[in-house]
Motif scaffolding. Structure first.
Motif, mmCIF file in Angstrom:
data_model
loop_
_atom_site.group_PDB
_atom_site.id
_atom_site.type_symbol
_atom_site.label_atom_id
_atom_site.label_comp_id
_atom_site.label_asym_id
_atom_site.label_seq_id
_atom_site.Cartn_x
_atom_site.Cartn_y
_atom_site.Cartn_z
ATOM 1 N N SER A 206 4.773 13.977 -24.952
ATOM 2 C CA SER A 206 5.731 15.085 -24.875
ATOM 3 C C SER A 206 6.980 14.787 -25.701
ATOM 4 O O SER A 206 7.728 15.700 -26.078
ATOM 5 C CB SER A 206 6.125 15.356 -23.411
ATOM 6 N N GLU B 244 0.894 11.564 -21.144
ATOM 7 C CA GLU B 244 1.509 12.891 -21.239
ATOM 8 C C GLU B 244 3.017 12.779 -21.443
ATOM 9 O O GLU B 244 3.600 13.526 -22.248
ATOM 10 C CB GLU B 244 1.193 13.708 -19.987
ATOM 11 N N GLU B 245 3.636 11.855 -20.718
ATOM 12 C CA GLU B 245 5.087 11.670 -20.852
ATOM 13 C C GLU B 245 5.446 11.229 -22.272
ATOM 14 O O GLU B 245 6.378 11.751 -22.888
ATOM 15 C CB GLU B 245 5.579 10.634 -19.842
ATOM 16 N N VAL C 120 -2.881 8.610 -17.453
ATOM 17 C CA VAL C 120 -2.780 9.974 -17.990
ATOM 18 C C VAL C 120 -1.336 10.451 -17.925
ATOM 19 O O VAL C 120 -0.813 11.054 -18.876
ATOM 20 C CB VAL C 120 -3.702 10.929 -17.211
ATOM 21 N N GLU C 121 -0.670 10.161 -16.822
ATOM 22 C CA GLU C 121 0.721 10.568 -16.661
ATOM 23 C C GLU C 121 1.609 9.931 -17.736
ATOM 24 O O GLU C 121 2.465 10.602 -18.340
ATOM 25 C CB GLU C 121 1.217 10.169 -15.268
ATOM 26 N N ASP D 181 -0.904 13.347 -31.400
ATOM 27 C CA ASP D 181 -1.866 14.043 -30.535
ATOM 28 C C ASP D 181 -2.452 13.142 -29.462
ATOM 29 O O ASP D 181 -2.841 13.611 -28.391
ATOM 30 C CB ASP D 181 -3.026 14.607 -31.382
#
Length: 445
Positions: free
Chosen positions: A114, A110-111, A106-107, A120
């Motif tokens: 971003s 997200e990175e 997940v990290e 998406d």
């Protein structure tokens, strides 16, 4: 050969030639990547590389080189980049692969998201071929169509049949598969328009790199996307090379275009095995659980989310955001280009040796006395630069290449061009050691 240092961790236990022979007995082609094969390098090239640090690498005999295009362009920060290695070591202590997802997945997502505007969702894998092929599968499922249009000006999209079937090395690929892939020319919109006319309501997607060695002209990317919208096809950008070199947000950011799907790899994790398929939710979610449509088996790789590789990707992406990586790639690339073009002019070889591409991702080309591309002269120039301590199948620079590295590279090319010039006058066979290199995409050995 430049003065070399011995590698304290050197693994040499037998002559390089003997190990090379064993490799060919055990591994088809002697290695696991065609671009690294013996037929791609001169006879004098190092048979095996055992260590790298920054922009330098050491062969099995302990010789040190300045290296370009490392890891097939994947090592953009430099070999064994400390912050990346530290992140990997820390993660390895906790294990690498489990029976359920790890939080770092997940990290990492997200990175990545971003950075990539307009994307998406993302799915990580281990190589570019899986991601580009998954993009085609999504497009086919979404549109209900079978045919695909790919840019014939760009040399590689996947090891899979849909692409290799368009090349000369198409043995083992069914004709029915080859008939579904069609090529167009970069910066030639009519060549793409003709495909849509020839296969009306049949083309699922158009896939191309945002740029290779030429920049998009006359809004080519945007016009190609408009064609896709007009004909109901998915627009896919392959950013395996451009992503994290043109910009940390990808070449799509540089050219102000948002594709339906895009693929990334190579520089995303500084040589660790991470690739990514990203795109719009309405497409990506077809490979998920939260939709009522027919399921798409998108990407499902045992090692796709190895925690240490994702840790490398996160560290790499954060370095790109915090440090002037892309700016340095462009600046040092321009430094290299200016120096090389000067020595080429000094030797009056402008018609024979040329530099191509954006400064962050350059290649060079070679021609014989007739002015046409020559593998013999390409081999000779590589042979001579290797002799002077530079491995340069390309001129793809890294964040670790220093001013001194660039200046030594220019000097190596200067000395190599002495031999190139003599070969043009006296014949290349007088100077070339061993067989010339060959194209990977050839019908026969």
């Amino acid at each position: 050969m430049n003065p070399c240092t011995r590698n304290p961790l050197q693994r040499k236990s037998e002559p390089a030639s003997s190990l090379q022979e064993r490799a060919h007995q055990l591994i088809p082609g002697g290695c696991h990547t065609y671009a690294k094969g013996d037929d791609q390098f001169p006879e004098s090239a190092p048979a095996f590389i055992v260590r790298g640090q920054g922009a330098h690498s050491w062969d099995i005999d302990g010789n040190q080189y300045i290296e370009y295009g490392a890891g097939c362009r994947a090592v953009a920060l430099g070999h064994a980049y400390p912050e990346v290695i530290e992140a990997v070591q820390k993660e390895l202590a906790h294990g690498t692969n489990f029976s359920r997802p790890a939080p770092i997945e997940v990290e990492a997502a997200e990175e990545f998201l971003s950075l990539i505007d307009g994307a998406d969702m993302v799915k990580f894998a281990k190589d570019g071929s899986n991601c580009t092929t998954a993009a085609l599968k999504l497009a086919r499922a979404y549109t209900g169509r079978d045919h695909v249009a790919l840019c014939g000006s760009h040399p590689f999209f996947a090891t899979n049949d849909w692409f290799i079937g368009t090349t000369a090395i198409d043995a083992g690929i069914p004709e029915s598969i080859k008939q579904l892939s069609h090529t167009f020319t970069y910066n030639d919109l009519p060549s793409l328009e003709r495909l849509f006319e020839q296969y009306p309501d049949q083309i699922a997607c158009v896939i191309l790199e945002p740029a290779k060695y030429d920049e998009p002209e006359d809004n080519f990317l945007h016009k190609a996307q408009e064609l896709c919208r007009l004909h109901g096809a998915v627009f896919v950008l392959d950013e395996m090379i451009t992503g994290f070199r043109w910009h940390e947000k990808g070449a799509q950011h540089v050219y102000n275009i948002t594709p339906d799907l895009s693929t990334f790899g190579k520089a995303i994790a500084n040589g660790f095995s991470v690739s990514a398929l990203a795109g719009k939710r309405e497409l990506m979610e077809l490979g998920g659980l939260n939709h009522p449509r027919e399921r798409v088996f998108l990407l499902s790789t045992t090692h796709g989310a190895e925690t240490h590789a994702l840790a490398a990707a996160i560290a790499t992406m954060r370095i790109y955001q915090r440090e002037p990586v892309v700016e340095t790639l462009h600046r040092q690339g321009m430094h290299l280009k200016n120096g090389l073009e000067q020595v080429i002019r000094d030797h009056q070889l402008q018609d024979y040796v040329k530099i191509h591409g954006r400064p962050c991702s350059m290649v060079w080309s070679s021609a014989g006395p007739d002015g046409k591309h020559s593998q013999d002269y390409r081999t000779l120039l590589m042979q001579e630069t290797i002799r002077h301590g530079v491995i340069a199948p390309s001129l793809v620079i890294s964040y670790s290449h220093t001013d001194l590295d660039v200046e030594q590279t220019v000097r190596a090319f200067d000395r190599a061009l002495d031999v190139y010039e003599a070969a043009l006058n006296d014949g290349v066979e007088k100077f070339l050691q061993g067989a010339p290199t060959q194209s990977v995409y050839r019908k026969w050995n």
